[in-house]
Enzyme design. Structure first.
Site, PDB file in Angstrom:
ATOM      1  N   LYS A   1      -7.108   3.276  -2.678  1.00 56.95           N
ATOM      2  CA  LYS A   1      -7.438   3.224  -1.250  1.00 56.95           C
ATOM      3  C   LYS A   1      -7.640   4.639  -0.741  1.00 56.95           C
ATOM      4  O   LYS A   1      -6.907   5.553  -1.125  1.00 56.95           O
ATOM      5  CB  LYS A   1      -6.291   2.519  -0.517  1.00 56.95           C
ATOM      6  CG  LYS A   1      -6.353   2.508   0.999  1.00 56.95           C
ATOM      7  CD  LYS A   1      -5.149   1.743   1.566  1.00 56.95           C
ATOM      8  CE  LYS A   1      -5.046   1.882   3.076  1.00 56.95           C
ATOM      9  NZ  LYS A   1      -3.872   1.161   3.630  1.00 56.95           N
TER      10      LYS A   1
ATOM     11  N   LYS B   1     -10.408   0.195  -1.681  1.00 55.67           N
ATOM     12  CA  LYS B   1     -10.209  -0.070  -0.258  1.00 55.67           C
ATOM     13  C   LYS B   1     -10.520   1.168   0.570  1.00 55.67           C
ATOM     14  O   LYS B   1      -9.729   2.102   0.610  1.00 55.67           O
ATOM     15  CB  LYS B   1      -8.769  -0.526   0.007  1.00 55.67           C
ATOM     16  CG  LYS B   1      -8.454  -0.792   1.480  1.00 55.67           C
ATOM     17  CD  LYS B   1      -7.036  -1.324   1.653  1.00 55.67           C
ATOM     18  CE  LYS B   1      -6.638  -1.412   3.111  1.00 55.67           C
ATOM     19  NZ  LYS B   1      -5.257  -1.937   3.301  1.00 55.67           N
TER      20      LYS B   1
ATOM     21  N   ASP C   1       0.863  -1.179   0.000  1.00 58.30           N
ATOM     22  CA  ASP C   1       0.000   0.000   0.000  1.00 58.30           C
ATOM     23  C   ASP C   1       0.906   1.238   0.000  1.00 58.30           C
ATOM     24  O   ASP C   1       1.526   1.557   1.016  1.00 58.30           O
ATOM     25  CB  ASP C   1      -0.898   0.010   1.241  1.00 58.30           C
ATOM     26  CG  ASP C   1      -1.944  -1.104   1.241  1.00 58.30           C
ATOM     27  OD1 ASP C   1      -1.739  -2.123   0.548  1.00 58.30           O
ATOM     28  OD2 ASP C   1      -2.949  -0.962   1.970  1.00 58.30           O
TER      29      ASP C   1
END
Length: 256
Positions: free
Chosen positions: A165, A197, A102
């Site tokens: 995300k 996400k 991430d």
């Protein structure tokens, strides 16, 4: 099973159970691994700092939870605009054995009008990842402006992101339904397999159900799966287990 319980069950299966705290230790990560193997099934992944990947891998293997993915973070949490450092961190994360990375998009550079750095950083980090999944954190709560949230999503997808995300969990505003709507719409418009996400701020099964509902409305009832949707959370798990009558009521928390 009630709709709320169904949402709780789904959210567990879609969760990246997270600890990204300054006081994290090997033992806290070991405990997280055990928590991720719940009475309602395993979470999709855990999300930890890179240095804890080896102990997490060892623990997950020992408890028979090898299917739980290990995610980590790079260029975190500030989204700096130094591409070389972000790439070095990403390569190191892959070398540690991360299944997923991430990375934080250089959102402040975008706010200042520079679109190039974000695109190039994501592109370079995806190249560094190879087959490892790359999730790009756009920090939607700081971008705030719907046009900026949209642009960060577009640039990330165009540069090769596997997921977009919302948040690091380190700023006051994290996942919101408004940001989810924008980001999921971009995924739909680009007709891509990129996932979404929401991270931070999802506190219970009812809120999880709202995010799932937005995703299904925009992308279809069959779209949501661990390959396309994750919840980034820490305190959410206890609440979901309580909804499923598998845990006591969680204590109030300000955590992610």
């Amino acid at each position: 099973m009630t709709d709320l319980k169904k949402a709780a069950q789904r959210a567990i299966e879609l969760m990246d159970l997270t600890t990204l705290n300054d006081d994290d230790t090997d033992q806290k990560v070991i405990d997280l691994c055990h928590k991720a193997k719940t009475a309602a099934g395993n979470t999709a992944a855990i999300c930890i700092y890179p240095r804890f990947i080896p102990i997490a891998r060892k623990t997950l293997d020992e408890i028979g939870a090898e299917d739980i993915q290990i995610a980590t973070v790079t260029n975190f949490p500030h989204g700096n605009d130094d591409i070389a450092i972000a790439v070095l961190e990403t390569r190191a994360a892959v070398a540690y054995g991360a299944d997923e990375v991430d990375v934080v998009f250089p959102y402040r550079a975008l706010m200042e009008g520079n679109e190039t750095i974000g695109f190039e950083l994501v592109k370079a980090c995806k190249e560094a990842c190879g087959e490892v999944l790359l999730k790009v954190i756009i920090e939607s709560g700081v971008l705030a402006d719907p046009a900026l949230i949209r642009r960060a999503s577009e640039l990330s997808i165009d540069a090769g992101a596997d997921f977009i995300k919302t948040s690091t969990g380190k700023v006051p505003v994290n996942a919101t339904l408004e940001a989810a709507e924008i980001m999921l719409t971009v995924i739909s418009e680009k007709n891509t397999q990129v996932g979404f996400k929401p991270a931070g701020g999802v506190r219970d099964a009812a809120q999880a159900a709202e995010f799932l509902g937005v995703a299904e409305r925009i992308l279809g009832a069959d779209w949501v799966s661990p390959r396309t949707f994750r919840f980034g959370a820490s305190s959410l798990l206890n609440s979901l287990l309580h909804t499923l009558e598998l845990a006591d009521a969680p204590k109030p928390t300000q955590g992610y």
